[in-house]
Enzyme design. Structure first.
Site, PDB file in Angstrom:
ATOM      1  N   LYS A  65     109.098  65.359  29.064  1.00  0.00           N
ATOM      2  CA  LYS A  65     107.892  64.596  28.730  1.00  0.00           C
ATOM      3  C   LYS A  65     108.303  63.157  28.500  1.00  0.00           C
ATOM      4  O   LYS A  65     109.447  62.872  28.134  1.00  0.00           O
ATOM      5  CB  LYS A  65     107.247  65.137  27.450  1.00  0.00           C
ATOM      6  CG  LYS A  65     105.777  64.820  27.352  1.00  0.00           C
ATOM      7  CD  LYS A  65     104.972  65.837  28.134  1.00  0.00           C
ATOM      8  CE  LYS A  65     103.497  65.528  28.120  1.00  0.00           C
ATOM      9  NZ  LYS A  65     102.748  66.698  28.644  1.00  0.00           N
ATOM     10  N   ASP A 121      99.246  62.483  31.559  1.00  0.00           N
ATOM     11  CA  ASP A 121      98.894  63.168  30.312  1.00  0.00           C
ATOM     12  C   ASP A 121      97.840  62.250  29.677  1.00  0.00           C
ATOM     13  O   ASP A 121      97.213  61.454  30.392  1.00  0.00           O
ATOM     14  CB  ASP A 121     100.135  63.360  29.425  1.00  0.00           C
ATOM     15  CG  ASP A 121      99.917  64.381  28.307  1.00  0.00           C
ATOM     16  OD1 ASP A 121      99.991  65.581  28.572  1.00  0.00           O
ATOM     17  OD2 ASP A 121      99.624  63.976  27.151  1.00  0.00           O
TER      18      ASP A 121
HETATM   19  N1  GLU Z   1     100.678  66.631  31.141  1.00  0.00           N
HETATM   20  C1  GLU Z   1     100.385  67.915  31.738  1.00  0.00           C
HETATM   21  C2  GLU Z   1     100.888  69.013  30.835  1.00  0.00           C
HETATM   22  O1  GLU Z   1     100.860  68.873  29.630  1.00  0.00           O
HETATM   23  C3  GLU Z   1     100.839  68.014  33.192  1.00  0.00           C
HETATM   24  C4  GLU Z   1     102.266  67.758  33.478  1.00  0.00           C
HETATM   25  C5  GLU Z   1     102.642  67.711  34.953  1.00  0.00           C
HETATM   26  O2  GLU Z   1     101.793  67.897  35.809  1.00  0.00           O
HETATM   27  O3  GLU Z   1     103.825  67.489  35.209  1.00  0.00           O
HETATM   28  O4  GLU Z   1     101.286  70.068  31.248  1.00  0.00           O
END
Ligand code: GLU
Length: 449
Positions: free
Chosen positions: A129, A169
């Protein structure tokens, strides 16, 4: 928080000591360790190889300065993060969050959860992340572009199709991914589509990626309802948030026959007893980048805006917390249960506090944790990576069917794992254990790395 098994408590104490003050990260780790008690008893090989200890420590953490110039010519400075948590199953994968609340503890909690979520999808993706304390609210397109370009000028050297694949996100949607991808392409002189997901459809994006997190949450809850011989048909639903996840959760719930009567933003919530007019929400939130209070103004007497309160005071059959972490407390859960709520699906990451989850479990409410229920977004990101790798693009219908099948599989694996480990109906335990075992087995196979 309740006590852990002795060995797991030692691991948790180390996490507390190594990561002081990062309370969201502590919370996320505690929840997983709490679920792993029956696993460590059954599988001593994980403890022997210190798998859990290693899982709790990111493989790499990057913190960097992001300077940029605003429209008034003033120099601004934000902090950028990327926490590359675990790459046993595939390249690091996870979104970027732009929000003033972002600090290392938030990114670490999200990255940690992402390991298990990505594992549950069954796709070849590790967990990561990133983000920044940059606040996009009220910023012009030009300011957002300059910020994204500055962030990527540092981030580009740490990511890549085979290394780490960021996405969106909170605060990061198609516009931001575009600016980030443009700068990556410029810095590297490569049209490397697979380096980011959530791209636009004309430049390497996938059908259904935009809809996937919300749709996936609705699919998952639908599967849970089926286990009790029920469906969304005729049910009253309340959704928190009005961003990307909330909007597409509402869309799919409506398609499946449910009536969504309320949604919210940080200013308050709107109730529309006849059912939320989704086109109006989309217009206000995605086109105008406005506030949800404008919805009530536009609907005249048909809808009401309640300022500064949470949506959980609205009576419903199903609740879908789809805004942010710790937005649904034990008091909210008590109120929902009292008003007849029978199922909860987390569209956001960790929106329910540990006490809140306990209230739902004790009341026999079907509860879908975010790492299972909102995995549709990242799963579709993995489908986007597949299309990029083969220079192909699939139809909406085909991609949506793949998503629905993935969500069904995640549901079934969580339910079966919960049964197998003596916690029938407990999707939190099922998701944590099933997610853990796939990563842990890969870590054992790869040796001490
Ligand atoms: N931010 C999204 C999550 O919490 C998607 C992440 C992504 O597609 O890599 O899973």
């Amino acid at each position: 928080m309740p006590g852990l098994d002795e060995k797991l408590q030692l691991i948790y104490d180390t996490v507390l000591r190594r990561n002081p003050g990062e309370k969201e990260f502590h919370q996320a780790v505690h929840e997983v360790l709490d679920s792993l008690r029956p696993v460590v008893t059954k599988h001593p090989e994980y403890a022997d190889a210190a798998v859990i200890t290693r899982l709790c420590e990111p493989e790499r953490q990057i913190i960097f300065r992001v300077p940029w110039v605003d429209d008034a010519g003033q120099v601004q400075m934000n902090r950028g993060f990327r926490v590359q948590f675990n790459s046993a199953l595939g390249p690091f994968k996870g979104g970027m969050r732009f929000h003033p609340s972002v600090y290392l503890g938030i990114i670490k909690f999200l990255g940690f959860e992402q390991i298990f979520k990505n594992s549950l999808t069954g796709m070849p993706i590790g967990g990561a992340k990133g983000g920044s304390d940059f606040d996009p609210k009220g910023r012009s397109d030009g300011e957002v572009m300059r910020f994204c370009q500055s962030l990527m000028t540092e981030l580009y050297r740490n990511i890549g199709e085979y290394t780490d694949v960021p996405a969106g996100d909170i605060g990061v949607g198609g516009r931001e991914i575009g600016y980030l991808f443009g700068q990556y392409k410029r810095m590297t002189n490569r049209y490397e589509s697979g380096v980011l997901t959530g791209k636009g459809l004309t430049w390497g994006g996938s059908q259904v990626r935009r809809e996937a997190t919300g749709y996936g949450t609705a699919f998952f809850v639908n599967e849970m309802l089926k286990t009790r011989g029920e469906s969304f048909d005729g049910k009253t639903v309340v959704v928190s948030g009005s961003g990307n996840v909330a909007i597409y959760a509402i869309e799919k719930v409506q398609e499946l026959g449910g009536t969504v009567i309320a949604c919210s933003d940080s200013g308050g919530y709107v109730v529309d007893e006849k059912g939320i007019d989704l086109d109006l929400v989309k217009e206000i939130k995605t086109e105008r980048r406005g506030r949800i209070s404008e919805y009530a103004e536009a609907r005249g007497g048909a809808a009401e805006f309640i300022s500064g309160r949470t949506v959980w005071e609205v009576a419903c059959d199903v609740a879908l917390p789809s805004a942010t972490q710790n937005e649904l407390t034990a008091d909210d859960a008590v109120m929902l249960v009292k008003n007849g709520c029978r199922a909860v699906g987390e569209g956001a990451n960790m929106p329910t506090t540990p006490d809140g989850i306990k209230v739902f479990n004790d009341a026999g409410v079907l509860f879908a944790p975010g790492k299972a229920a909102n995995a549709g977004g990242v799963a579709t990101s993995a489908l986007e990576m597949q299309q990029n790798a083969s220079r192909d693009s699939w139809s909406f219908e085909y991609t949506e069917n793949r998503l629905a099948e993935i969500m069904r599989n995640i549901h079934d694996r969580c339910a079966e794992t919960a049964d197998e480990y003596g916690a029938p109906g407990n999707y939190v335990a099922g998701a944590n254990i099933a997610g853990f075992i796939r990563v842990a087995d890969a870590m054992l196979a790869l040796g001490v790395v």
